[in-house]
Design a protein around this motif. Structure first.
Motif, PDB file in Angstrom:
ATOM      1  N   CYS A  14       0.838  -1.195   0.000  1.00 35.57           N
ATOM      2  CA  CYS A  14       0.000   0.000   0.000  1.00 35.57           C
ATOM      3  C   CYS A  14       0.878   1.252   0.000  1.00 35.57           C
ATOM      4  O   CYS A  14       1.739   1.422   0.857  1.00 35.57           O
ATOM      5  CB  CYS A  14      -0.909  -0.004   1.220  1.00 35.57           C
ATOM      6  N   TYR A  15       0.639   2.137  -0.972  1.00 35.41           N
ATOM      7  CA  TYR A  15       1.361   3.397  -1.060  1.00 35.41           C
ATOM      8  C   TYR A  15       0.404   4.586  -1.053  1.00 35.41           C
ATOM      9  O   TYR A  15       0.736   5.656  -1.516  1.00 35.41           O
ATOM     10  CB  TYR A  15       2.225   3.425  -2.324  1.00 35.41           C
ATOM     11  N   ASP A  16      -0.776   4.379  -0.504  1.00 32.56           N
ATOM     12  CA  ASP A  16      -1.808   5.409  -0.445  1.00 32.56           C
ATOM     13  C   ASP A  16      -1.786   6.054   0.935  1.00 32.56           C
ATOM     14  O   ASP A  16      -2.334   5.517   1.900  1.00 32.56           O
ATOM     15  CB  ASP A  16      -3.164   4.780  -0.738  1.00 32.56           C
ATOM     16  N   ALA A  17      -1.156   7.229   1.045  1.00 34.75           N
ATOM     17  CA  ALA A  17      -1.017   7.899   2.334  1.00 34.75           C
ATOM     18  C   ALA A  17      -2.373   8.334   2.888  1.00 34.75           C
ATOM     19  O   ALA A  17      -2.621   8.225   4.092  1.00 34.75           O
ATOM     20  CB  ALA A  17      -0.083   9.104   2.209  1.00 34.75           C
ATOM     21  N   ILE A  18      -3.246   8.797   2.021  1.00 36.12           N
ATOM     22  CA  ILE A  18      -4.570   9.248   2.482  1.00 36.12           C
ATOM     23  C   ILE A  18      -5.378   8.058   2.986  1.00 36.12           C
ATOM     24  O   ILE A  18      -6.049   8.143   4.018  1.00 36.12           O
ATOM     25  CB  ILE A  18      -5.308   9.994   1.357  1.00 36.12           C
ATOM     26  N   LEU A  46      -6.881  -3.479  18.086  1.00 35.72           N
ATOM     27  CA  LEU A  46      -6.867  -2.192  17.395  1.00 35.72           C
ATOM     28  C   LEU A  46      -5.585  -1.417  17.679  1.00 35.72           C
ATOM     29  O   LEU A  46      -5.076  -0.713  16.805  1.00 35.72           O
ATOM     30  CB  LEU A  46      -8.100  -1.375  17.778  1.00 35.72           C
ATOM     31  N   ASP A  47      -5.046  -1.552  18.887  1.00 33.31           N
ATOM     32  CA  ASP A  47      -3.752  -0.928  19.192  1.00 33.31           C
ATOM     33  C   ASP A  47      -2.649  -1.519  18.325  1.00 33.31           C
ATOM     34  O   ASP A  47      -1.786  -0.799  17.816  1.00 33.31           O
ATOM     35  CB  ASP A  47      -3.399  -1.106  20.662  1.00 33.31           C
ATOM     36  N   LYS A  48      -2.676  -2.827  18.151  1.00 30.14           N
ATOM     37  CA  LYS A  48      -1.663  -3.494  17.338  1.00 30.14           C
ATOM     38  C   LYS A  48      -1.756  -3.056  15.877  1.00 30.14           C
ATOM     39  O   LYS A  48      -0.729  -2.779  15.233  1.00 30.14           O
ATOM     40  CB  LYS A  48      -1.806  -5.007  17.451  1.00 30.14           C
ATOM     41  N   VAL A  49      -2.962  -2.957  15.354  1.00 31.28           N
ATOM     42  CA  VAL A  49      -3.151  -2.508  13.974  1.00 31.28           C
ATOM     43  C   VAL A  49      -2.692  -1.057  13.832  1.00 31.28           C
ATOM     44  O   VAL A  49      -2.011  -0.699  12.864  1.00 31.28           O
ATOM     45  CB  VAL A  49      -4.625  -2.668  13.543  1.00 31.28           C
ATOM     46  N   ASN A  50      -3.032  -0.241  14.805  1.00 25.50           N
ATOM     47  CA  ASN A  50      -2.629   1.163  14.787  1.00 25.50           C
ATOM     48  C   ASN A  50      -1.111   1.306  14.818  1.00 25.50           C
ATOM     49  O   ASN A  50      -0.542   2.125  14.095  1.00 25.50           O
ATOM     50  CB  ASN A  50      -3.267   1.899  15.963  1.00 25.50           C
ATOM     51  N   MET A  51      -0.454   0.493  15.623  1.00 23.05           N
ATOM     52  CA  MET A  51       1.000   0.544  15.714  1.00 23.05           C
ATOM     53  C   MET A  51       1.671   0.056  14.430  1.00 23.05           C
ATOM     54  O   MET A  51       2.801   0.434  14.134  1.00 23.05           O
ATOM     55  CB  MET A  51       1.492  -0.273  16.907  1.00 23.05           C
ATOM     56  N   SER A  52       1.009  -0.766  13.649  1.00 20.50           N
ATOM     57  CA  SER A  52       1.588  -1.183  12.371  1.00 20.50           C
ATOM     58  C   SER A  52       1.289  -0.170  11.265  1.00 20.50           C
ATOM     59  O   SER A  52       2.030  -0.098  10.279  1.00 20.50           O
ATOM     60  CB  SER A  52       1.093  -2.571  11.985  1.00 20.50           C
ATOM     61  N   TRP A  54       1.123   3.309  11.638  1.00 21.97           N
ATOM     62  CA  TRP A  54       1.886   4.557  11.739  1.00 21.97           C
ATOM     63  C   TRP A  54       3.248   4.505  11.063  1.00 21.97           C
ATOM     64  O   TRP A  54       3.604   5.438  10.327  1.00 21.97           O
ATOM     65  CB  TRP A  54       2.020   4.998  13.196  1.00 21.97           C
ATOM     66  N   PRO A  55       4.056   3.462  11.259  1.00 21.74           N
ATOM     67  CA  PRO A  55       5.344   3.439  10.538  1.00 21.74           C
ATOM     68  C   PRO A  55       5.164   3.389   9.021  1.00 21.74           C
ATOM     69  O   PRO A  55       5.928   4.018   8.277  1.00 21.74           O
ATOM     70  CB  PRO A  55       6.037   2.179  11.052  1.00 21.74           C
ATOM     71  N   ARG A  56       4.164   2.664   8.566  1.00 17.12           N
ATOM     72  CA  ARG A  56       3.919   2.591   7.126  1.00 17.12           C
ATOM     73  C   ARG A  56       3.480   3.952   6.596  1.00 17.12           C
ATOM     74  O   ARG A  56       3.901   4.379   5.520  1.00 17.12           O
ATOM     75  CB  ARG A  56       2.862   1.527   6.817  1.00 17.12           C
ATOM     76  N   PHE A  57       2.623   4.650   7.360  1.00 17.94           N
ATOM     77  CA  PHE A  57       2.194   5.982   6.941  1.00 17.94           C
ATOM     78  C   PHE A  57       3.390   6.924   6.844  1.00 17.94           C
ATOM     79  O   PHE A  57       3.515   7.676   5.885  1.00 17.94           O
ATOM     80  CB  PHE A  57       1.159   6.550   7.912  1.00 17.94           C
ATOM     81  N   LYS A  58       4.278   6.880   7.826  1.00 15.61           N
ATOM     82  CA  LYS A  58       5.451   7.748   7.808  1.00 15.61           C
ATOM     83  C   LYS A  58       6.330   7.447   6.601  1.00 15.61           C
ATOM     84  O   LYS A  58       6.796   8.373   5.928  1.00 15.61           O
ATOM     85  CB  LYS A  58       6.255   7.600   9.089  1.00 15.61           C
ATOM     86  N   MET A  59       6.535   6.171   6.302  1.00 17.21           N
ATOM     87  CA  MET A  59       7.368   5.809   5.167  1.00 17.21           C
ATOM     88  C   MET A  59       6.742   6.276   3.846  1.00 17.21           C
ATOM     89  O   MET A  59       7.416   6.873   3.007  1.00 17.21           O
ATOM     90  CB  MET A  59       7.600   4.303   5.115  1.00 17.21           C
ATOM     91  N   VAL A  60       5.444   6.045   3.677  1.00 15.26           N
ATOM     92  CA  VAL A  60       4.754   6.443   2.448  1.00 15.26           C
ATOM     93  C   VAL A  60       4.721   7.962   2.326  1.00 15.26           C
ATOM     94  O   VAL A  60       4.955   8.518   1.250  1.00 15.26           O
ATOM     95  CB  VAL A  60       3.330   5.844   2.411  1.00 15.26           C
ATOM     96  N   PHE A  61       4.481   8.652   3.433  1.00 17.23           N
ATOM     97  CA  PHE A  61       4.451  10.110   3.404  1.00 17.23           C
ATOM     98  C   PHE A  61       5.820  10.673   3.055  1.00 17.23           C
ATOM     99  O   PHE A  61       5.933  11.627   2.274  1.00 17.23           O
ATOM    100  CB  PHE A  61       3.970  10.649   4.756  1.00 17.23           C
ATOM    101  N   ASP A  62       6.880  10.077   3.604  1.00 18.42           N
ATOM    102  CA  ASP A  62       8.246  10.503   3.253  1.00 18.42           C
ATOM    103  C   ASP A  62       8.539  10.265   1.782  1.00 18.42           C
ATOM    104  O   ASP A  62       9.194  11.084   1.135  1.00 18.42           O
ATOM    105  CB  ASP A  62       9.269   9.795   4.131  1.00 18.42           C
ATOM    106  N   LEU A  63       8.054   9.151   1.236  1.00 13.46           N
ATOM    107  CA  LEU A  63       8.231   8.893  -0.192  1.00 13.46           C
ATOM    108  C   LEU A  63       7.515   9.956  -1.041  1.00 13.46           C
ATOM    109  O   LEU A  63       8.062  10.419  -2.047  1.00 13.46           O
ATOM    110  CB  LEU A  63       7.705   7.502  -0.560  1.00 13.46           C
ATOM    111  N   HIS A  64       6.319  10.350  -0.618  1.00 13.09           N
ATOM    112  CA  HIS A  64       5.598  11.390  -1.338  1.00 13.09           C
ATOM    113  C   HIS A  64       6.332  12.723  -1.256  1.00 13.09           C
ATOM    114  O   HIS A  64       6.423  13.455  -2.251  1.00 13.09           O
ATOM    115  CB  HIS A  64       4.168  11.550  -0.801  1.00 13.09           C
ATOM    116  N   LEU A  65       6.859  13.042  -0.082  1.00 14.66           N
ATOM    117  CA  LEU A  65       7.604  14.296   0.065  1.00 14.66           C
ATOM    118  C   LEU A  65       8.864  14.293  -0.794  1.00 14.66           C
ATOM    119  O   LEU A  65       9.205  15.311  -1.410  1.00 14.66           O
ATOM    120  CB  LEU A  65       7.973  14.521   1.531  1.00 14.66           C
ATOM    121  N   ASN A  66       9.565  13.174  -0.830  1.00 11.14           N
ATOM    122  CA  ASN A  66      10.782  13.094  -1.647  1.00 11.14           C
ATOM    123  C   ASN A  66      10.473  13.210  -3.135  1.00 11.14           C
ATOM    124  O   ASN A  66      11.285  13.747  -3.890  1.00 11.14           O
ATOM    125  CB  ASN A  66      11.518  11.791  -1.364  1.00 11.14           C
TER     126      ASN A  66
END
Length: 68
Positions: A14-18, A46-52, A54-66
């Protein structure tokens, strides 16, 4: 276990930040609703899903910024 494995496999492709941010927001809203209704049965999942998510969101968002 099957749901967790499928979720991890889908999240890796998944590479969809939104979409990821929407999933984080929906999970947060469900946690608030369940807390108000005093139903803690899915809280750890739900905590476990949320914790997985956030790192993916940060990585995808950084890719979009780059790419900008």
């Amino acid at each position: 276990q099957v749901v967790d494995e499928y979720f991890d496999a889908v999240l890796l492709n998944c590479y969809d930040a939104i979409g990821i941010m929407l999933m984080i927001r929906i999970i947060h809203q469900h946690q608030l609703i369940m807390f108000k209704r005093r139903i803690p049965c899915l809280d750890s999942y739900l905590d476990k899903v949320n914790m997985s998510l956030w790192p993916r969101f940060k990585m995808v968002f950084d890719l979009h910024l780059n790419s900008l």
